[in-house]
Design a protein around this motif. Sequence first.
Motif: not given
Length: 80
Positions: A44-45, A47-48, A50, A55-57, A59, A76, A78-79
């Motif tokens: 998605i971007d 840091n994100t 799918l 959606k997962y962040y 790092y 990862l 989950e957001m």
Amino acid sequence: MFRHFFHTKRKIVIELNERYFDKNSFMHAVVQHLKNEGKQCEMIDVNTLLVDGKKYYLYETNVAATYCPPVQRAVLTEMN
């Protein structure tokens, strides 16, 4: 490319055998690994991700080891 893969209910952790020094290569390696595991995955971007509609962040962490180089991990979370 990857040592092992495990996940909990809201977190996925991937240990990498190779080191990635730029975020773009790191993200593409994680996406490719998840696709190889049969997951639907897209960026998605920077840091994100799918993954299977969630959606997962993403790092990076490094785990120090006594007698070998540090291990790079992709975490990862989950957001909501």
